[in-house]
Every structure is written in C-alpha cells, then in structure tokens.
Scaffold this motif. Structure first.
Motif, PDB file in Angstrom:
ATOM      1  N   VAL A 156      39.055  42.225  35.506  1.00  0.00           N
ATOM      2  CA  VAL A 156      38.638  43.310  34.618  1.00  0.00           C
ATOM      3  C   VAL A 156      37.569  42.853  33.629  1.00  0.00           C
ATOM      4  O   VAL A 156      37.692  41.801  33.015  1.00  0.00           O
ATOM      5  CB  VAL A 156      39.864  43.870  33.850  1.00  0.00           C
ATOM      6  CG1 VAL A 156      39.446  44.886  32.803  1.00  0.00           C
ATOM      7  CG2 VAL A 156      40.854  44.497  34.823  1.00  0.00           C
ATOM      8  N   THR A 157      36.524  43.669  33.492  1.00  0.00           N
ATOM      9  CA  THR A 157      35.515  43.465  32.451  1.00  0.00           C
ATOM     10  C   THR A 157      35.796  44.461  31.346  1.00  0.00           C
ATOM     11  O   THR A 157      35.706  45.674  31.568  1.00  0.00           O
ATOM     12  CB  THR A 157      34.096  43.747  33.009  1.00  0.00           C
ATOM     13  OG1 THR A 157      33.950  43.035  34.242  1.00  0.00           O
ATOM     14  CG2 THR A 157      33.014  43.313  32.039  1.00  0.00           C
TER      15      THR A 157
ATOM     16  N   THR B   4      42.370  38.794  34.676  1.00  0.00           N
ATOM     17  CA  THR B   4      42.910  39.067  36.008  1.00  0.00           C
ATOM     18  C   THR B   4      44.233  39.803  35.826  1.00  0.00           C
ATOM     19  O   THR B   4      45.192  39.235  35.305  1.00  0.00           O
ATOM     20  CB  THR B   4      43.118  37.759  36.800  1.00  0.00           C
ATOM     21  OG1 THR B   4      41.885  37.051  36.819  1.00  0.00           O
ATOM     22  CG2 THR B   4      43.567  38.033  38.215  1.00  0.00           C
ATOM     23  N   ARG B   5      44.257  41.035  36.231  1.00  0.00           N
ATOM     24  CA  ARG B   5      45.424  41.875  35.918  1.00  0.00           C
ATOM     25  C   ARG B   5      45.984  42.553  37.172  1.00  0.00           C
ATOM     26  O   ARG B   5      45.226  43.086  37.974  1.00  0.00           O
ATOM     27  CB  ARG B   5      45.033  42.952  34.894  1.00  0.00           C
ATOM     28  CG  ARG B   5      44.554  42.318  33.606  1.00  0.00           C
ATOM     29  CD  ARG B   5      43.933  43.296  32.638  1.00  0.00           C
ATOM     30  NE  ARG B   5      43.228  42.586  31.577  1.00  0.00           N
ATOM     31  CZ  ARG B   5      42.484  43.160  30.648  1.00  0.00           C
ATOM     32  NH1 ARG B   5      42.342  44.463  30.642  1.00  0.00           N
ATOM     33  NH2 ARG B   5      41.882  42.443  29.723  1.00  0.00           N
TER      34      ARG B   5
ATOM     35  N   GLY C  84      33.598  51.572  32.692  1.00  0.00           N
ATOM     36  CA  GLY C  84      32.774  50.424  32.316  1.00  0.00           C
ATOM     37  C   GLY C  84      32.899  49.239  33.252  1.00  0.00           C
ATOM     38  O   GLY C  84      31.953  48.485  33.449  1.00  0.00           O
ATOM     39  N   CYS C  85      34.075  49.059  33.842  1.00  0.00           N
ATOM     40  CA  CYS C  85      34.324  47.867  34.660  1.00  0.00           C
ATOM     41  C   CYS C  85      34.007  48.133  36.135  1.00  0.00           C
ATOM     42  O   CYS C  85      34.636  48.999  36.757  1.00  0.00           O
ATOM     43  CB  CYS C  85      35.788  47.445  34.509  1.00  0.00           C
ATOM     44  SG  CYS C  85      36.271  46.141  35.657  1.00  0.00           S
ATOM     45  N   PRO C  86      33.060  47.395  36.716  1.00  0.00           N
ATOM     46  CA  PRO C  86      32.663  47.631  38.120  1.00  0.00           C
ATOM     47  C   PRO C  86      33.823  47.492  39.115  1.00  0.00           C
ATOM     48  O   PRO C  86      33.923  48.284  40.055  1.00  0.00           O
ATOM     49  CB  PRO C  86      31.589  46.570  38.383  1.00  0.00           C
ATOM     50  CG  PRO C  86      31.092  46.174  37.025  1.00  0.00           C
ATOM     51  CD  PRO C  86      32.249  46.339  36.094  1.00  0.00           C
ATOM     52  N   ASN C  87      34.711  46.506  38.908  1.00  0.00           N
ATOM     53  CA  ASN C  87      35.810  46.298  39.857  1.00  0.00           C
ATOM     54  C   ASN C  87      36.817  47.441  39.821  1.00  0.00           C
ATOM     55  O   ASN C  87      37.316  47.876  40.859  1.00  0.00           O
ATOM     56  CB  ASN C  87      36.525  44.966  39.581  1.00  0.00           C
ATOM     57  CG  ASN C  87      35.647  43.776  39.927  1.00  0.00           C
ATOM     58  OD1 ASN C  87      34.678  43.918  40.661  1.00  0.00           O
ATOM     59  ND2 ASN C  87      35.983  42.627  39.396  1.00  0.00           N
ATOM     60  N   ILE C  88      37.111  47.925  38.617  1.00  0.00           N
ATOM     61  CA  ILE C  88      38.044  49.066  38.495  1.00  0.00           C
ATOM     62  C   ILE C  88      37.404  50.303  39.119  1.00  0.00           C
ATOM     63  O   ILE C  88      38.051  51.062  39.844  1.00  0.00           O
ATOM     64  CB  ILE C  88      38.432  49.323  37.021  1.00  0.00           C
ATOM     65  CG1 ILE C  88      39.335  48.184  36.513  1.00  0.00           C
ATOM     66  CG2 ILE C  88      39.136  50.674  36.862  1.00  0.00           C
ATOM     67  CD1 ILE C  88      39.800  48.317  35.072  1.00  0.00           C
TER      68      ILE C  88
END
Length: 259
Positions: free
Chosen positions: A64-65, A78-79, A138-142
């Motif tokens: 997560v960013t 890392t969640r 905001g977070c690319p991975n999410i």
C-alpha cells in the motif's frame, strides 16, 4: 487521531441528537423516515454482503502507498486484504445507508474520493445501476486490485481514476455531480481544499457526504467550517457521516440524527 476525542464527541452527539420527531423540515423528515430509517431488506444487501465477505476472506497481501493521513492500525505497508477490508472498508451498516441514499435520490453522476477496496463504491453503484460513478484511489496497487474485484462482481458503471486527489480533482471541476462522497484524506486542510475545489461541480440538489467527521479533532473542525459555508443550507450529522445540502429553498439548519 485521538480515541478520547471520538469517545467524547460521541457522548456529546448522543445528548444532542434526535430522531425524525425533532425534524420540522419536510425535506429532511422524508429523507430520515423513508431513507435513513428504511427497514426494507433490499435484495442488493445480499450482493453487498457477499462482496464484503469475499474481501474479508482474502488472505493475499497488498503493498500500500499511503497518500492521505496514513493508517491508525497498520505499521507496515504490506497489508492483508482481509485486514484492509475490516479496517479501511466501510461497515455493512454504513454501506447499506449509502445504498439507500443512492436509491432514494437516484443520483445519476457520483464522485467518490477514496475507493479503497470498493465496498462503499459498490453499494452506491447498486443503489442506481444507471448512475455513472467515478471513484479516485491514490494507491496504484489497491486501484488495480479493486478494478479486478469490480470485474468479478460484474460492476459496470464504475470508473476508477488512480493518483493524487488534488491533481485529479483539477481535471473534474467542469463536471456536475449529484453526489460527492468524501472518504479519502481525513486531514482538515485537505478536506477543506477538496470541498472548495468541488463546490463548482454542485447544483441545487447536489449532496456532499463526508465520512468520519469525528475521526480526529482536525476532521471535526473541518466539518464545522463546512457547516458554516455560505453556500451550504442544510446539514445532517449522523456521527459517522456528515450530509451537506445546497438547496436554496431551505432555510439554513443543522440536524443531528441518530441512526
């Protein structure tokens, strides 16, 4: 974030909050009785619950960013998705209310600030399947994960924009929105900045909803500033949410409603 602020403000809220009997505005009375207090077991609730359960049972992790005010719970970036669903996602009770709100007003154009895993997004989209819903993460991975989740649940009326809220908002200010749901950055300055920037997208019947208005003293201060804004007529504080209306035909009035 101050837990003591949340506890104190909740006790204060309970003392001053009312139900529909304390409401003399027909518009607010109808909203409270027909939407907030609607006890119908909508079939879409099953789909919402399935979506939440799917996320709650997902043991995969995600990097997560954090672009907002950070996490109160997680120490690492890392969640586990299951934990994110419990902590960062809206509760079933809250999203059922968002679903009813979307259905009650039949919003056609919706903007959400803070997609996260898309729990609230899905509920708003199901409330009016004809709506065009834009949500910012905001977070690319999410964002990537949630896009896939929407595909899995065949949610076709949602578009996820990825990036910093302020930058993306600048590209949206010529649009008009029926509903804007603010659930991203819970800092006073940022919240007021987004509010001011997005005022130009509202019309007389637009609704702005702010999540977690008692998250911190800062967030509560932001809520007080929003309530006093000259273009705001009616506000409803349900403790978890702050609802803002701009209806020129309404006298300026602030309500606290227990849900």
């Amino acid at each position: 974030m101050s837990k003591s602020h949340q506890i104190q403000s909740y006790l204060k809220f309970l003392k001053s909050a009312t139900n529909q009997h304390g409401v003399h505005s027909p518009f607010v009375y109808d909203l409270v009785t027909k939407c907030f207090y609607d006890k119908t077991k909508h079939t879409d609730y099953t789909i919402i619950k399935t979506y939440i359960n799917t996320l709650s049972n997902n043991t995969n992790t995600i990097e997560v960013t954090d672009l907002g005010s950070g996490s109160q719970v997680f120490k690492s970036n890392t969640r586990p998705i299951s934990k994110l669903a419990k902590v960062a996602g809206s509760s079933f009770k809250e999203v059922k209310l968002l679903y009813r709100l979307s259905q009650y007003f039949q919003f056609n154009s919706i903007l959400e600030l803070g997609t996260s895993l898309g729990i609230a997004t899905q509920a708003l989209a199901l409330g009016n399947p004809k709506a065009k819903l834009t949500t910012i993460e905001g977070c690319p991975n999410i964002s990537k994960f949630t896009k896939q989740s929407f595909n899995n649940f065949n949610l076709k009326n949602c578009e996820i924009l990825t990036g910093d809220f302020s930058n993306i908002i600048q590209t949206l200010t010529s649009n008009s929105y029926d509903l804007i749901y603010f659930d991203g950055n819970h800092q006073k300055e940022a919240t007021l900045h987004y509010f001011e920037a997005l005022l130009k997208t509202k019309h007389n019947n637009s609704v702005f909803v702010f999540d977690d208005i008692y998250w911190s003293k800062d967030m509560t201060d932001a809520w007080q500033v929003i309530k006093q804004h000259p273009q705001v007529t009616v506000t409803i504080d349900t403790y978890n949410f702050g609802f803002v209306f701009f209806r020129k035909e309404q006298v300026k009035e602030h309500f606290k409603i227990r849900i």
